[in-house]
Design an enzyme around this catalytic site. Sequence first.
Site, PDB file in Angstrom:
ATOM      1  N   GLU A  67      27.515  29.471   7.437  1.00 38.85           N
ATOM      2  CA  GLU A  67      25.804  30.180   7.148  1.00 38.85           C
ATOM      3  C   GLU A  67      25.505  30.362   9.202  1.00 38.85           C
ATOM      4  OE1 GLU A  67      21.338  29.307   5.490  1.00 38.85           O
ATOM      5  OE2 GLU A  67      22.742  28.079   4.973  1.00 38.85           O
TER       6      GLU A  67
ATOM      7  N   LYS B 261      21.784  29.523   0.005  1.00 38.23           N
ATOM      8  CA  LYS B 261      21.260  28.808  -1.195  1.00 38.23           C
ATOM      9  C   LYS B 261      22.246  29.076  -2.397  1.00 38.23           C
ATOM     10  CE  LYS B 261      19.311  24.715   0.181  1.00 38.23           C
ATOM     11  NZ  LYS B 261      20.271  25.348   0.834  1.00 38.23           N
TER      12      LYS B 261
END
Length: 770
Positions: A565, A584
């Site tokens: 990420e 997410k």
Amino acid sequence: MPGTNEAWGWHPRTLVVDNYDSYTYNLVALLTDAARAHYSSFGGSGEASIEETERRAQEHIIVIRNDEYSWETVRDSILPHVDNVVISPGPGTPARREDVGVGRDIIAHTQRDGHPVLGVCLGHQMIAHEYGAKVDQSVVPVHGQTSSIDVLDDSCLFHGIPSGFCAVRYHSLTVTRMSSSLRVLARAAGTVEHAGRMVASTDIMGIRHNTLPLWGVQFHPESVCSEHGARLLANFAQLTRMAVGRLHVLRIPPHVQSMSVQARDQHVWKRTPTEPRFSLVARRVELHGVVDAGARVFAHVHSSDWAPVWLDGSDNSGMSVLASSAHAATVRYSVHSQQVRVVRATGPGTEDTLYVQTLSEPFWTWMQRTVDATRCVDSVGPAFRCGWIGHFAYEMKDDGSGDRESESAVDAQLTFVDRCVVVEPDCAWVLALVRRAADVEHEWLDQACGFTSTAEAEAWVHGQTQRVREALDVDVPDPEPLHVQMRPLMDRATYLDAIRTAQQLIAQGESYEICLTNEFQGLIAPGQMSARQAYLRMRQNNPAPFGAFIWDSSNQSGILSCSPERFQRTRVDSETEIEMKPIKGTSRREPRPFLSNEYDEWREEDERRKQELLSSVKERAENLMIVDLIRHDLNTISHSVRVERLMHIESFARVHQMVTTVRARSCAGVVECLAHCFPPGSMTGAPKTRTTQIISQLENRRRGVYSGVLGYFSTHGRSDWAVVIRTAVVADGRMSVGTGGALTILSEPKAEWAEVETKLHATMADSVSP
């Protein structure tokens, strides 16, 4: 060009009261866009006119927090200079004074001075509560889902907005009974997901007072997935015009603007231009198709390095940096002591202290000046051209806030890399810095940063280039499996209880989303060699774009990361361009089979899992909440925030992830950009301030490096930082791995525990957890 205020036309001056929400500045952006559009129609198209338009737009909005000024100060010093008020969303309940602050007084004062007020979410509930309606927990709490909104009265706030438009909702409380002084303007229609099924939702979505200029909306017009938000605020501006009656073309005076959150923030980050301190010596080495050159350079060049620093794009999609903190300047900072210390490692476990200071300002501000003081003249080279590499721990969230709950630990550590090898997909660069200037404030830099002459730098580059070429022919053996018995600090039952407590708090309106985490610990052989082998095994099992192996020789500890990420990437030209990519939504991915006759079945199942993730209401809600939070963070420093790609799937070796790309442009420095968005919203939830307080109570431990960020500030103005997930921290023969997930009202506790184990497996495929 018009030279008088009147020639620019009238536009309302707005006070925004921030209830410590993580979406407030998205509302501010909508208001600023409206003011900008208004003034651009008067100001022409020249550069000076555009600057004047921007200045006037900014001068028509002031933001204050709900508890920073007394009601008397707001009444006497601010309200006389604004035309209307917007009260933001936020955590809590309208019945609790500490949740609403001066907003309640402003709403009540409307009976006397007639200031139009628009309340959003909590602001909407405050208006209802103040004028006799009942606000209670909703039977169907909704967070991050879109609803169709039925417009029942389009004569005022909803004028020109079609019934049935889509809007995003973030609320657990709702107006359950109206009073005779209020009127319903809109209701939700259709269904939302709740407790695993689709249920009808008809909550009140818009109200107005019968005689006073008070309007409220329960939904969030500022969300990226809401429709007609700009039109709704334009209608509020028109309603203000009708209510105020006197159309004096005035700005908010400078002394009032200085009371705003924005003005104080600009003062903290005031910067002084500095001359570039370094020049760069660079040599390019072609790779000629060599695979995994970074690992080869690490094995050959850094085989005996007692303080290696490796930013590792192990999925071969980007860049790797190979350097050493040996004899380099390293900055350490503790939030608890507020002390910054600069050291130079002189050997394994030994170091010299170059500089010590207890700060009276946030470390972020000090670090911005330090990054500015270590710039390099323009040059040709890769994305990283030497600079600062390191991490900011999760507890840096408290720096400058006055809340110092963390212990006397190192909360930020950055090493100045003045020589390194950078590996790109088709070439490698050997880089070294040469000192060319100095400044009094940063004398310690001259003791450990940069070569003193170009000849010295060129000699080092020449020798290192030869070693890199040799490394390209080195075979890197496969690492041995690493079997570590990992045990959680919170066992399964305790973690499930924490999930239920978090969901109760969400149902009470205290948060929209809570990112709860756990920590797994196990024992490995002490020392760098076992940590190296562990990392090499991790990167083999889970190659990632933001891998890292950083060994701190002073305390024999290391960071082993395979993060997928990106938190924030910046590059600087005339402005700073920012990119953020929150993750997410996670689904486990099975390894690709070796046998060809099994491939079709694997691919079909793999695609099914991707589509299941992409269509999940829960996962999409989690992602949207963080996207809106990131937009808010960026809107505190940017005039141009845009969502480039919303909710797409990126696949890694062990997991599928739902990712969104957000970009912005800003005049802020690279450290300032990082600070305004820290800690990563994907690791906190929203609203950040209240939710991080809840997390501290539920987890009752330091997260440390995990949930923070790791990356670099380059000497030519670029930076790239990853969220520290899929990461092991090794110290004194103990390995710890943080893992967790976002909790919403839709979360199922047992599934959340399964996700924790999935992420642990993605980090340490050889690990065993009870």
